[in-house]
Design an enzyme around this catalytic site. Structure first.
Site, PDB file in Angstrom:
ATOM      1  N   GLU A  85       0.816  -1.220   0.000  1.00 39.53           N
ATOM      2  CA  GLU A  85       0.000   0.000   0.000  1.00 39.53           C
ATOM      3  C   GLU A  85       0.851   1.272   0.000  1.00 39.53           C
ATOM      4  O   GLU A  85       1.667   1.489   0.902  1.00 39.53           O
ATOM      5  CB  GLU A  85      -0.936  -0.006   1.223  1.00 39.53           C
ATOM      6  CG  GLU A  85      -1.943   1.138   1.199  1.00 39.53           C
ATOM      7  CD  GLU A  85      -2.937   1.069   2.364  1.00 39.53           C
ATOM      8  OE1 GLU A  85      -3.271  -0.038   2.824  1.00 39.53           O
ATOM      9  OE2 GLU A  85      -3.363   2.147   2.809  1.00 39.53           O
ATOM     10  N   LYS A 264      -7.370  -1.047  11.460  1.00 35.43           N
ATOM     11  CA  LYS A 264      -6.712  -1.376  10.187  1.00 35.43           C
ATOM     12  C   LYS A 264      -5.513  -0.446   9.990  1.00 35.43           C
ATOM     13  O   LYS A 264      -4.436  -0.866   9.554  1.00 35.43           O
ATOM     14  CB  LYS A 264      -7.713  -1.236   9.032  1.00 35.43           C
ATOM     15  CG  LYS A 264      -7.223  -1.767   7.701  1.00 35.43           C
ATOM     16  CD  LYS A 264      -6.416  -0.775   6.899  1.00 35.43           C
ATOM     17  CE  LYS A 264      -5.964  -1.383   5.587  1.00 35.43           C
ATOM     18  NZ  LYS A 264      -5.110  -0.483   4.802  1.00 35.43           N
ATOM     19  N   ASP A 280       3.980 -14.739  11.536  1.00 34.17           N
ATOM     20  CA  ASP A 280       2.609 -15.118  11.198  1.00 34.17           C
ATOM     21  C   ASP A 280       1.672 -13.936  11.498  1.00 34.17           C
ATOM     22  O   ASP A 280       1.198 -13.773  12.621  1.00 34.17           O
ATOM     23  CB  ASP A 280       2.238 -16.352  12.040  1.00 34.17           C
ATOM     24  CG  ASP A 280       0.843 -16.871  11.738  1.00 34.17           C
ATOM     25  OD1 ASP A 280       0.071 -16.172  11.055  1.00 34.17           O
ATOM     26  OD2 ASP A 280       0.525 -17.980  12.207  1.00 34.17           O
ATOM     27  N   HIS A 378      -3.443  10.797   1.420  1.00 36.68           N
ATOM     28  CA  HIS A 378      -3.281   9.415   0.972  1.00 36.68           C
ATOM     29  C   HIS A 378      -3.261   9.338  -0.551  1.00 36.68           C
ATOM     30  O   HIS A 378      -2.357   8.782  -1.147  1.00 36.68           O
ATOM     31  CB  HIS A 378      -4.463   8.621   1.532  1.00 36.68           C
ATOM     32  CG  HIS A 378      -4.267   7.145   1.523  1.00 36.68           C
ATOM     33  ND1 HIS A 378      -3.578   6.482   2.496  1.00 36.68           N
ATOM     34  CD2 HIS A 378      -4.674   6.202   0.638  1.00 36.68           C
ATOM     35  CE1 HIS A 378      -3.579   5.185   2.217  1.00 36.68           C
ATOM     36  NE2 HIS A 378      -4.237   4.999   1.098  1.00 36.68           N
TER      37      HIS A 378
HETATM   38  C1  MEV Z   1      -5.905   3.350   5.293  1.00 38.47           C
HETATM   39  O1  MEV Z   1      -5.071   2.288   4.865  1.00 38.47           O
HETATM   40  C2  MEV Z   1      -5.851   3.491   6.785  1.00 38.47           C
HETATM   41  C3  MEV Z   1      -6.793   4.565   7.374  1.00 38.47           C
HETATM   42  O2  MEV Z   1      -8.119   4.350   6.922  1.00 38.47           O
HETATM   43  C4  MEV Z   1      -6.716   4.408   8.882  1.00 38.47           C
HETATM   44  C5  MEV Z   1      -7.724   5.251   9.639  1.00 38.47           C
HETATM   45  O3  MEV Z   1      -8.782   5.584   9.100  1.00 38.47           O
HETATM   46  O4  MEV Z   1      -7.428   5.517  10.825  1.00 38.47           O
HETATM   47  C6  MEV Z   1      -6.386   5.937   6.943  1.00 38.47           C
END
Ligand code: MEV
Length: 431
Positions: A85, A264, A280, A378
């Protein structure tokens, strides 16, 4: 003597690949052989793959980037991150720079035991069952240590405790499900194989001791007996920003829909290190999510609070069970390099680094989300991927990226079809 890489961190992202490797050699974290191995594309020997999995047809190559600027417990680190990513490595480095300049990261591991479970689906006499197991607890521990976990005992670990739990069968209130928990200190191994072996070994002994029937034995990934913590303190933060980060944190603490995305983002910092070190990551993910839901509601695994007019405090707490001996970690040459790069001393050390990077990654995401927003923070970096996806050649990249950035600024949105369209236009004007 603690590592101090501050001079080498400066301008690292502006270097080309050879210069980056040179810089890592200067830092003493890579030898020239290791740098050459990485530069020439890493592992090629498919024979090694055959040792890991079945029906091998090749390798799946992920890019491994280096996150810079990390100072964890007063020590500088280059962090290897294997991930697909865009922006994760850049965001980690950028946020680590902020923390380095205006705060600190502290970590610790609390507890040492992993958990194995032996299930007795239908226990006839729960009280007697519990009494029988607990009265022979020390005998069972000694037996398992002598017959199975002797290697661990020699290294200071082994089986440490045995407990009994009962799980509500819900639909059948007349019978009880009994679960024996076997607690084991795996020292520097992740411990999956040994805990499973110990449980299988104890199965017959437990059955004859209790007269009850075992259904299955397996480790638990919810290792709430070994928790890794990371804390970040930031000073001189803009008061409004600290407030917004606290609100973003509360959102994830209170709403499972947001908690999933927050976590995430934390795993964006953790999984790439687990992959780079041959660990793992599914086990860590499962344990972390189960821990996040332990209260009965899925929550964020991090918490941020404004602790003064211009101060912010963040905490990460979860099980992060990793290994530094055995398995892929010691067999895969790239994993060995990744471990060496961070100077990993033992499994707790690696868990602490993962927690620190996960919490830093979370801070970077929350800062971006509460200020410029995800598109700016992003997608801007994603433009490079869109340009490649549209089929741009090396020489077309700068012009296409510049044009896409303009569109992004203007419309606050950008997609692959924009990239394809603009590339077509650029090529047409050149004709
Ligand atoms: C994207 O890979 C991760 C985010 O969505 C994490 C978040 O929203 O805190 C930017």
């Amino acid at each position: 003597m603690k590592n101090n890489f501050s001079n080498l961190f400066k301008g690292f992202s502006k270097l080309n690949l050879s210069e980056r490797l040179q810089s890592l050699m200067e830092a003493g974290v890579l030898s020239s052989e290791e740098a050459n191995y990485l530069k020439s594309g890493g592992l090629k020997d498919s024979g090694l793959g055959e040792k890991f999995v079945e029906n091998v047809v090749g390798y799946f190559q992920l890019p491994m980037g280096i996150a810079t600027n990390f100072q964890i417990d007063g020590e500088d680190y280059f962090i290897p991150m294997a991930v697909e990513e865009t922006s994760i490595v850049a965001a980690a480095s950028k946020t680590a720079k902020w923390v380095r300049e205006s705060g600190s990261i502290k970590t610790e591991v609390v507890g040492k035991n992993i958990i194995g479970q032996v299930q007795f689906a239908k226990v006839k006499n729960p009280e007697q069952f519990k009494k029988d197991v607990l009265s022979q607890k020390q005998y069972l521990i000694d037996l398992a240590n002598r017959e199975v976990a002797f290697g661990l005992v020699a290294r200071g670990g082994g089986v440490t405790d045995i407990t009994v739990r009962f799980v509500d069968r819900e639909e059948e209130s007349a019978s009880f499900m009994g679960v024996v928990h076997v607690l084991l200190d795996p020292v520097d191994a992740m411990g999956a194989n040994i805990i499973n072996q110990v449980c299988e070994f104890l199965k017959d002994h437990l059955q004859s001791l209790t007269g009850e029937k075992v259904t299955m034995c397996i480790l638990s990934n919810l290792v709430d007996t070994k928790i890794t913590r990371a804390e970040i303190n930031i000073q001189n933060i803009d008061s409004d920003l600290a407030e917004k980060i606290q609100e973003a944190s509360l959102f994830a603490e209170l709403d499972p829909y947001r908690a999933a995305t927050n976590n995430k983002g934390v795993l964006n910092g953790i999984d790439p290190i687990l992959i780079a070190t041959g660990n793992d990551w599914r086990a860590v993910e499962a344990g972390l999510h189960a821990y996040a839901a332990q209260s009965g509601r899925y929550k964020s695994i991090t918490k941020w609070r404004k602790t003064g007019a211009n101060e912010l405090h963040g905490i990460f707490e979860a099980p992060l069970i990793v290994g530094t001996v055995g398995g892929v970690t010691t067999l895969h040459p790239t994993a060995k390099i990744a471990m060496k790069m961070m100077g990993i001393q033992n499994s707790s050390h690696l868990s602490r680094i993962c927690a620190a990077v996960g919490l830093t990654q979370n801070l970077g995401a929350l800062k971006a989300l509460t200020t410029v927003g995800i598109i700016e923070g992003h997608m801007k970096l994603h433009i490079k991927n869109l340009s490649l996806g549209a089929g741009a050649k090396d020489e077309e990249m700068p012009q296409l990226q510049k044009r896409l950035e303009e569109i992004l600024q203007l419309r606050k949105r950008i997609s692959l079809s924009n990239a394809i369209e603009v590339l077509k236009e650029l090529r047409a004007t050149r004709l």
